[in-house]
Structures are given as C-alpha cells and as structure tokens.
Motif scaffolding. Sequence first.
Motif, PDB file in Angstrom:
ATOM      1  N   GLU A 163     -47.174 -32.445 -68.639  1.00  0.00           N
ATOM      2  CA  GLU A 163     -46.784 -33.258 -67.485  1.00  0.00           C
ATOM      3  C   GLU A 163     -47.988 -33.416 -66.627  1.00  0.00           C
ATOM      4  N   PRO A 164     -49.042 -33.877 -67.118  1.00  0.00           N
ATOM      5  CA  PRO A 164     -50.176 -33.622 -66.155  1.00  0.00           C
ATOM      6  C   PRO A 164     -50.347 -34.518 -65.022  1.00  0.00           C
ATOM      7  N   PHE A 165     -49.632 -35.747 -65.152  1.00  0.00           N
ATOM      8  CA  PHE A 165     -49.699 -36.614 -63.805  1.00  0.00           C
ATOM      9  C   PHE A 165     -48.539 -36.808 -63.157  1.00  0.00           C
ATOM     10  N   ALA A 166     -47.283 -35.874 -63.535  1.00  0.00           N
ATOM     11  CA  ALA A 166     -46.105 -35.866 -62.971  1.00  0.00           C
ATOM     12  C   ALA A 166     -46.260 -35.788 -61.337  1.00  0.00           C
ATOM     13  N   SER A 167     -47.430 -35.037 -60.706  1.00  0.00           N
ATOM     14  CA  SER A 167     -47.270 -34.669 -59.203  1.00  0.00           C
ATOM     15  C   SER A 167     -47.888 -35.842 -58.594  1.00  0.00           C
ATOM     16  N   LEU A 168     -48.761 -36.967 -59.333  1.00  0.00           N
ATOM     17  CA  LEU A 168     -49.517 -37.931 -58.689  1.00  0.00           C
ATOM     18  C   LEU A 168     -48.712 -39.183 -58.430  1.00  0.00           C
ATOM     19  N   ASP A 169     -49.291 -39.803 -57.424  1.00  0.00           N
ATOM     20  CA  ASP A 169     -48.666 -40.984 -56.959  1.00  0.00           C
ATOM     21  C   ASP A 169     -48.784 -41.940 -58.264  1.00  0.00           C
ATOM     22  N   ARG A 190     -51.694 -42.458 -61.215  1.00  0.00           N
ATOM     23  CA  ARG A 190     -51.080 -42.060 -62.589  1.00  0.00           C
ATOM     24  C   ARG A 190     -51.559 -43.029 -63.750  1.00  0.00           C
ATOM     25  N   ILE A 191     -51.464 -44.465 -63.006  1.00  0.00           N
ATOM     26  CA  ILE A 191     -51.826 -45.658 -64.018  1.00  0.00           C
ATOM     27  C   ILE A 191     -53.509 -45.253 -64.426  1.00  0.00           C
ATOM     28  N   LYS A 192     -54.204 -45.130 -63.247  1.00  0.00           N
ATOM     29  CA  LYS A 192     -55.636 -44.839 -63.540  1.00  0.00           C
ATOM     30  C   LYS A 192     -55.807 -43.675 -64.564  1.00  0.00           C
ATOM     31  N   ALA A 228     -47.233 -45.688 -73.717  1.00  0.00           N
ATOM     32  CA  ALA A 228     -48.576 -46.215 -73.114  1.00  0.00           C
ATOM     33  C   ALA A 228     -49.574 -44.987 -74.116  1.00  0.00           C
ATOM     34  N   LEU A 229     -49.546 -44.180 -74.278  1.00  0.00           N
ATOM     35  CA  LEU A 229     -50.681 -43.322 -74.627  1.00  0.00           C
ATOM     36  C   LEU A 229     -50.536 -42.784 -76.117  1.00  0.00           C
ATOM     37  N   ALA A 230     -49.178 -42.557 -76.748  1.00  0.00           N
ATOM     38  CA  ALA A 230     -49.067 -41.911 -77.829  1.00  0.00           C
ATOM     39  C   ALA A 230     -49.248 -42.565 -79.021  1.00  0.00           C
ATOM     40  N   ASP A 231     -49.634 -41.990 -80.281  1.00  0.00           N
ATOM     41  CA  ASP A 231     -49.227 -42.645 -81.489  1.00  0.00           C
ATOM     42  C   ASP A 231     -48.140 -42.361 -81.951  1.00  0.00           C
ATOM     43  N   ARG A 232     -47.139 -41.148 -81.606  1.00  0.00           N
ATOM     44  CA  ARG A 232     -45.903 -40.876 -81.832  1.00  0.00           C
ATOM     45  C   ARG A 232     -45.282 -40.105 -81.145  1.00  0.00           C
ATOM     46  N   ILE A 267     -45.649 -51.835 -60.261  1.00  0.00           N
ATOM     47  CA  ILE A 267     -46.619 -50.983 -60.320  1.00  0.00           C
ATOM     48  C   ILE A 267     -47.897 -51.636 -61.016  1.00  0.00           C
ATOM     49  N   ILE A 268     -47.585 -52.278 -62.229  1.00  0.00           N
ATOM     50  CA  ILE A 268     -48.614 -53.143 -62.859  1.00  0.00           C
ATOM     51  C   ILE A 268     -49.108 -54.178 -62.191  1.00  0.00           C
ATOM     52  N   LEU A 269     -48.227 -54.899 -61.446  1.00  0.00           N
ATOM     53  CA  LEU A 269     -48.642 -56.315 -60.782  1.00  0.00           C
ATOM     54  C   LEU A 269     -49.319 -55.783 -59.472  1.00  0.00           C
ATOM     55  N   GLY A 270     -49.289 -54.533 -58.888  1.00  0.00           N
ATOM     56  CA  GLY A 270     -49.581 -54.021 -57.676  1.00  0.00           C
ATOM     57  C   GLY A 270     -51.130 -53.737 -57.999  1.00  0.00           C
ATOM     58  N   SER A 271     -51.221 -53.081 -59.024  1.00  0.00           N
ATOM     59  CA  SER A 271     -52.801 -52.765 -59.385  1.00  0.00           C
ATOM     60  C   SER A 271     -53.616 -53.838 -59.837  1.00  0.00           C
TER      61      SER A 271
END
Lengths: 276, 264
Positions: free
Chosen positions: A172-178, A182-184, A212-216, A272-276
């Motif tokens: 859960e490496p990005f769980a505590s990020l805003d 996180r998207i970056k 977004a990230l996984a093959d499986r 989030i997507i539109l915002g970034s």
Amino acid sequence: MQNQTLFAFKALDPANPSGSPAPKPVVQLRAFTRRFSNNTVLDSIDLEIGEGEFVALLGRSGSGKTTILRTLAGLDTVSEGEVKLPSARAVVFQEPRLLPWKRVWNNVLLGLEPKALGGAKAARTLAQKALSEVGLDHRADAWPSTLSGGEAQRAALARALVREPKLLLLDEPFASLDALTRIKMHALVASLWQAHKPAVLMVTHDVDEAIALADRVLILAEGKLIVERRVDLPRKRQPGQPGFAALRRYFLEQLGVEAEDETQQHAVAKEIILGS
Amino acid sequence: MSATIKPVNFRIPVWAQRFATTVALLLAWEAASKAGLIPARILAAPSAVAGTFWDMLASGELESNLLVSLGRVLTGLSIAIVTGSSLALIAGLSRTGEMAVDAPMQMLRTMPFLALVPLFILWFGIGETPKIALIALGGTFPIYLNLFSGIRAVDKKLVEAGNCFGLNNAALIKHVILPGALPSFLVGLRYALGISWLSLVVAEQVNATAGIGYLINNARDYMRTDIIVVCLLIYSVLGLTTDFIVRTLERFALAWRPSFINVT
C-alpha cells in the motif's frame, strides 16, 4: 461483449507482448498456509509471479494480504506449504521507513557495502543515479524529516530499486499520499517498472490503482485467493478508457462493495483525472 | 492637541531587566558587608570574593585543585559511561540480558547512592578510589536507564526495514538501534553529569588532600568564607559548562532531528 474489448488490446500489452502464458515464475507459493495460534490467516494459497510481471493483490483489511507480503519479504516464518523466493528482493512499505539519522542518499544505500559497489565515490554516484530516476536528486543531501510524504515515498522507491531486485514488494505504498500525488506516483512506478522490469507484488485496497498498474489482479478474502484476472488494457491506463469501468465494477463486486459506493468512487476518480 | 501618549523612547534592554534583581542583590550584599551588618566570618563581601578569586588564580592554587576535581569527575564519569552503556546494551538487546540485568539495576537505583559513602570508606579506604567509585556509581544509573529505554523505544518498523534490506545483527545495531537510542543516551549523559558534580561534592568531603572540596574544607577551618564562596561558584560554573558541552554535542550528533534542522 466487455471481454471482447479487453482482449482486443492484448497485443499492445507491453508486459506480455506475445500473449503467451505467464513467463517463468520468480515467486512460487504452493499450498501455503499461515496460522496465528488458532486463527488461519492464509489458507492453502497457490501463487506464481512471473519474471517482470506486475501483480496487484486486492483485499479488505484483515483479508491476509499483508501476511502474504510479509512472507514474500522474508519477514515471516514459513511452517506450512512451500515458498520459493528470489534472493534479490526489496520492499516499499506504506510508511517510507527511512532512517531519520541518515541523509537521503545514505538511506538509498542502506545495507549495501560501498566496497562491493566499487568504493565510496561509486556508491554515491549510484545513489545519485537512483534518486534522479525518481526525480529526487536535488534532495540527496537532505534529512528525511524535511521531505514531503511524496518525496519520502520516492526515496523509498529509489532505495528499493537501487539494488535491482528480482521481486519488488509494494505494501500500500501510496495509501497515505494525497490523490494528486498518488496519480503522479502511479505514473512513476509504471515507468520505473518498465525500465527495470522486476516482478512486482503490490498490495492495495484501491481498485483503480490495481487496474492502472497491474498485469494481473488477485483478490484475497478470508485467507483465500477468490479472484484472479488479467488486465489486458493498453498501458498509460486511465479510468476513462474502454474496459476500465467494467473491470472496476467487476472487482468491486468481488470485494462486496455496493454499487452506490462504486459510482461515488468513479466520480472521485474522474474528478482527480480532470483536475490534474 | 493630540490625545495620544507617545511611548517613552528609552527602553531597558531585556538582558538588563533579567539581571537587574541579581545586581541589586549583589549591591545590597556588598553594602551590608561594608556597613558591618554581615561579618566576614559569616559571609565575605562580593568584592572580597572577587579579590580572593583573582589571588587564587594568580597563585595557581585554584587551577591545580580544579584539575584534580575535574580528573575525578572525568574518570568516574568514563567508568559510568562504559558500565552503564554495557549493561544497557546487554539488557536492551536480548530478553535474557534484560532478565539478568534489569531487575537488579532497578532495585539498586532506588537506593540513595550517597548513603554508600561509609561502606565505600570501609571497602576502599579514604584515598582516591572511594571518591571515583562514588561518582562512577552515581552516573551509571541514569546512563543505563535512559539508554535501555532508548534501545527499547527504537521504532520496530525501522528495524524491520533494516532486516528487509539485508542488515545483519551487527549492522542493525550500528545503523538502526544505536543511532535511534542516541537521543536518550544523551539525556542520560546530562543527568549523569549533574549527578557527578553532586557526588564530587560529597566525595571530596572525605579526607581530600586536593580538589575543590579540599579547598572548601581547609577554608572552613580558617573561617575563610571568601574562599568557600569562590569554590561554590566554581562548582556551579563547572555544572553549567559541562551541560553546555553536552548540548553542543547534541546539536552535532542529532543534527537530523527536526528541532535542530531549523537552527543550523
């Protein structure tokens, strides 16, 4: 119908361009069971992770996903079943876990002998290179306590990747990020993974992150793997692209999340997507 | 005609305000001595104390005795640091060690160690040994207690991360546990220093032939209150100086702490 759309993009999947069966496994669990006193946390798990494969493990809290990760990290004892791991492993934890008394570049080199790297100067260069890969070379001499959450997590990524692991574990490496950071970070992890090609096991409870990230994607519930599904969307995935929403709905259903929650999550993701 | 009142331009600087009472007291003391209200055999006048201080410096009497006292504290403190740290490492790094070491240490620390003076005299005589032993004993406990709790308070998650990145036990101790416990150790060191000066005062009451305490005892026999006051001031200056040294040490050794980052 939905499946057709998914398979149409298969040839573009860089992780598995030929569409051939999973490459030679780096990690192998056979009938792996973990009990704490009378409580069976993991029940006869079979899991293979191929070389260079990105696997996401979804599950609610208490499903046992952290226990799997700790086992793969070599932090837990194996008493039942068979576990085969590569020796070159690295972990990025939920909190950065940088040693506050070592400057960032020294944290990156933690546990590496300068002698084995060709001397102090070569070691420093290596750390600098790893930090520039995560866009943090300007902070090499900083104390960890002066880093922002995102910076600290990037330093932790550099620390993991500098040892060229065969298996990279992300807890859960990005769980505590805003949300924006996180998207970056997702984009960064994707590109680092493409460049280094370690096998990755990412534990998360964020369905969008997994897609977004996984093959499986695997789903763990009450100690059992209940879902295993390839994600064959083309890379640089975004929640708006065809097939994404269907996968999300599917995974959320498997996790037992109500439809109401889903639309809410979708709305958040879109914003989030539109915002970034 | 403006109704606003202009603030007075003349302002007493803050440092002067802080010292105003002290200066006033000193002046009152001096005046009372001059007026004969405070006889010199009760308490010497500040001017007499200053004069005596200068004489003692000029004759080298103060320096030579100061060195003796400093030597005692440094020797005793070094023994305390070595003993306290070793015991804390044994107790902090293993459960067996904790069983063996911590219980007796916790029992011993409740004893007022200065009460051991008579026993020390019987054991070690009245030479240098009991003096240094007393300082060493007094300093061992704060070093032990703080370092032990510091080792145990090191973030388990950092230890786990160290394990993950291939640190063996020795490397874990060197890179994770000891740096993590260093802030607590330095707190212990400051306590130990304070206690060392206290032990020194008591120790030097026992048949000292040199040292600040010896000067005081001698001065008492000749009713030289000026010398006694000089020596008391020396004690307090020594305490302040060593505290300052440890604080400077902290600034360098703990430069990574957020509280120090903004300062340097």
